[in-house]
Scaffold this active site. Structure first.
Site, mmCIF file in Angstrom:
data_model
loop_
_atom_site.group_PDB
_atom_site.id
_atom_site.type_symbol
_atom_site.label_atom_id
_atom_site.label_comp_id
_atom_site.label_asym_id
_atom_site.label_seq_id
_atom_site.Cartn_x
_atom_site.Cartn_y
_atom_site.Cartn_z
ATOM 1 N N GLU A 67 105.939 54.951 -30.228
ATOM 2 C CA GLU A 67 107.342 55.198 -30.536
ATOM 3 C C GLU A 67 108.051 56.105 -29.534
ATOM 4 O O GLU A 67 109.229 55.922 -29.264
ATOM 5 C CB GLU A 67 107.462 55.814 -31.937
ATOM 6 C CG GLU A 67 107.252 54.832 -33.074
ATOM 7 C CD GLU A 67 108.348 53.791 -33.182
ATOM 8 O OE1 GLU A 67 109.535 54.165 -33.142
ATOM 9 O OE2 GLU A 67 108.015 52.609 -33.283
ATOM 10 N N SER A 103 98.471 40.418 -89.988
ATOM 11 C CA SER A 103 97.575 41.011 -90.986
ATOM 12 C C SER A 103 97.049 42.379 -90.589
ATOM 13 O O SER A 103 96.479 43.090 -91.422
ATOM 14 C CB SER A 103 96.399 40.071 -91.245
ATOM 15 O OG SER A 103 96.853 38.865 -91.819
#
Length: 755
Positions: A193, A459
């Protein structure tokens, strides 16, 4: 005398020639005077006439004196031609000399003028640049207010054993010191960079000119000339728009950063804040996102891969484009070798063994737990202003077991049962969440079904109905008739096409008979059932009608699991929780859990009765598939909703309570997936692993007696067609009306009657 005359005769033509030539350079031919006759400079007497006597001896030598005359006369006649040739030659020579003098002089004047106007233009250019910079810099705050903003706080979430679960916050990773990182990580960033980062003053003129040249030749914006300092200035202070104003302000701020901070400080700030794709800000977040480890532990190949992301995080993401990411990493490795950061062997080894992405970071079920932590965190400490560490109750072993069991069941039965999603949650007797799986795959769906999905429990809600009945004076051995009923025009039916006639409450609950549950709700009142469920921990809204007995009101897996915990801990209500302690990064305790939850919510005798009834579900009822291998005492209940849209199993031991749900997000029906099938099997796998190493604990109120298997009674023939209740798995023991049933539960039946 004669000698001197002879010398004079030789000299005079030459001088005359020369004189004529010099004059010719100044006069035109018409103005040019005639050549004068040759004169003798000697004083001679006039010659006497011929025939005069007394001729002297010198007269005899006249020819000698006349000899110069002939050449003189000859020279004189030819003088014009000689002068003409002399003039043209001299002119050409003069022109050459003038041209040779003129060319360097003109060039010098051009250079001087060029330098002058270049200096003038340069001065005006500097003035214009200063004005432009000053204009845009005026939009910045005063320099006295310039300061680097604090890095967004990170939330480090760890399991009960200290193992990292996840990092949350705007960054997704920890802030790491430069000296904590392997040196090849920052060097990889510099080499690809900003190679002159250590030497420039915030702006790299060489790199800038190279970028301008590259962009002009390519006729597109293909290369940037920003330094790491400029990029940091943009990330810290500015918006990422492409305008002249932003670029100039970025330039000014870069100079300020270079003046205020050292190169190492600038590099450290950059590495901890730069965006690296997939929501990761900073190298630590990226390391954990892509490689499942801290940035402190990265290899050279992994460091090169992360550095390669800086150009285009989405394009070069190893999770999305692994081939592009590898090519980019090789380019970074070449740059590192060229700059001398790694040797040839290190570069070759890194290329031969490229970085491998760890997919688990994005798919791991722990992310559901981490997301829930972030949802509830503000209730404990308010706004988060600094890095913190959240100590949770999650047990990594139980978490992995729950995730593995759920995913395996879905993979194997997705087509057979047309089921696509599930959830698992495990709590201890204090309500601490030990495992939380909110879905099949976190990377595909981040919705936490364990905490937020409201589904009908079917249930699985019936234990609250039976508890309300027991609290009104009934007992596990109370008998009710399993037969077709109609209440207020509604006729509930069982799952099977048969009825069992007179059955005890224990038997009715274990077989999940709908008719008996509705009868009990009708007797005690739907409101009483709702109050009982809320007392134990159900917080969702409940319909106050008889259908509540069949689980038609929606609940979440977490809350119904918490409502079952009182059966396992002796009757004490709990508040499900996942956070134990919160500390700052410096070790200061910001929150520590205390309190006893809801207190006693069920009488101990009622707890014993319920445990006796619910344990029968695993022994002879619909939950036999959930029976633990170790024979550890356990109780639970299956649940299946109308059209098989939801399948549940919620069960517990004296140590842990686990709820398992299967279904589809769009609420579409499954292919007859029942609570006694997939959920019961997953519950067994999770609990078998979770109880490894734990001492055997009795269910509260039930003596530690050997587990036995009872045989269901032969059902009473009925013409009604059942639907909506739990199916009864086939008995592992041969059935028959006169079969002998053994064990303590049979003793209770013989004493109090029932099936």
């Amino acid at each position: 005398m004669a000698q001197r005359a002879k010398r004079q005769a030789r000299i005079e033509p030459t001088f005359g020639d020369s004189g004529s030539s010099l004059l010719d350079l100044r006069l035109s031919p018409q103005d040019r005077p005639a050549a004068p006759a040759a004169k003798s400079t000697s004083k001679r007497k006039p010659r006497k006439a011929a025939g005069s006597g007394g001729a002297k001896k010198p007269a005899a030598k006249r020819p000698a004196t006349k000899k110069p005359t002939k050449p003189k006369s000859t020279k004189t006649k030819s003088a014009p031609r000689a002068r003409k040739g002399s003039r043209s030659g001299a002119k050409r020579r003069s022109q050459k000399r003038k041209s040779r003098v003129f060319i360097p002089a003109a060039l010098g004047r051009l250079v001087k003028r060029g330098l002058y106007w270049s200096a003038v233009l340069g001065i005006w250019g500097v003035v214009a640049a200063v004005c432009i910079v000053g204009y845009y810099a005026a939009y910045l705050p005063p320099t006295s207010e310039w300061q680097v903003p604090a890095r967004p706080p990170n939330v480090k979430i760890v399991a009960a054993n200290g193992q990292l679960i996840a990092n949350r916050g705007d960054t997704g990773g920890e802030a790491v010191r430069l000296e904590q990182l392997p040196p090849y990580l920052p060097n990889a960033v510099i080499s690809i960079e900003d190679r002159r980062f250590r030497s420039h003053f915030g702006v790299d003129p060489i790199g800038l000119m190279r970028a301008v040249y590259t962009n002009l030749t390519a006729r597109r914006l293909s290369q940037g000339g920003s330094t790491l300092t400029q990029q940091l200035a943009k990330n810290l202070f500015l918006e990422p728009d492409r305008t002249m104003r932003r670029k100039i302000q970025e330039l000014v701020l870069a100079f300020w950063l270079e003046a205020e901070y050292s190169k190492d400080e600038i590099l450290e700030m950059y590495l901890n804040r730069v965006y690296l794709g997939s929501g990761a800000y900073g190298v630590d977040a990226a390391a954990r996102r892509y490689f499942g480890k801290s940035a402190r532990l990265l290899t050279i190949a992994e460091a090169a891969t992360i550095a390669g992301l800086l150009k285009a995080p989405s394009r070069y993401s190893p999770a999305r484009n692994p081939d592009l990411a590898e090519d980019r990493a090789q380019l970074v490795l070449a740059a590192m070798h060229e700059e001398g950061y790694i040797n040839s062997d290190e570069a070759k080894n890194a290329i031969a063994a490229p970085a491998k992405v760890v997919r688990r970071y994005t798919t791991a079920s722990e992310n559901y737990a981490a997301d829930w932590v972030m949802d509830v965190l503000p209730h404990f400490i308010g706004s988060i202003e600094t890095d913190i560490v959240v100590d949770t109750t999650i047990d990594p072993v139980m978490q992995q077991a729950a995730e593995k069991a759920l995913r395996a069941a879905l993979k194997e039965n997705r087509e057979a049962y047309a089921v696509t999603q599930g959830a698992v949650v495990t709590l201890d007797t204090a309500g601490a969440v030990k495992a939380l799986v909110g879905g099949a795959d976190y990377s595909k769906s981040q919705f936490n079904r364990a905490v937020y999905a409201k589904r009908q429990p079917g249930s699985a809600f019936k234990p609250f109905v039976y508890l309300a009945a027991l609290e009104t004076g009934m007992a596990p051995q109370t008998v009710r008739q399993d037969q077709p009923i109609t209440i207020g025009g509604w006729s509930p039916k069982n799952y099977t096409k048969e009825h069992y006639g007179p059955v005890t409450l224990t038997r009715a609950l274990s077989l999940s008979l709908n008719t008996v549950a509705v009868q009990l709700a009708h007797e005690v009142g739907a409101g009483t059932v709702a109050k009982t469920a809320r007392r134990l921990g159900i917080e969702s809204d409940m319909n106050r009608n008889l259908s509540l007995a069949l689980g038609t009101s929606e609940v979440t897996p977490l809350e119904i699991a918490a409502a079952y915990v009182p059966f396992s801990n002796g009757g004490y209500g709990v508040l499900p929780h996942i956070i134990r302690r919160i500390k700052s990064i410096d070790g200061e305790t910001l929150y520590s859990r205390s309190g006893d939850g809801r207190g006693r919510v069920v009488d101990r005798q009622m707890v014993g009765n319920m445990n006796l009834m619910l344990s029968e579900t695993l022994l002879t009822g619909t939950g036999r598939k959930a029976r633990l291998d170790s024979g550890r005492p356990a109780g639970g209940k299956t649940g299946t909703t109308q059209d098989f849209r939801d399948a549940w199993f919620i069960g517990y031991t004296g140590n842990l309570t686990t709820a398992v749900w299967f279904g589809n997000d769009n609420n579409s029906p499954t292919k007859k997936a029942t609570g006694g099938g997939l959920p019961a099997g997953v519950w067994k796998e999770v609990m078998d692993v979770a109880h490894q190493g734990l001492p055997v604990a009795d269910l509260p109120g039930v003596p530690n007696l050997p587990a036995t298997v009872a045989v269901p009674q032969k059902p009473v023939p009925s013409r009604s067609v059942g639907s909506g209740s739990e199916p009864i798995p086939p008995s592992p023991v041969g059935g028959g009306e006169n079969n002998e049933r053994k064990g303590p539960l049979n003793l209770l039946r013989n004493l109090f009657g029932g099936g």
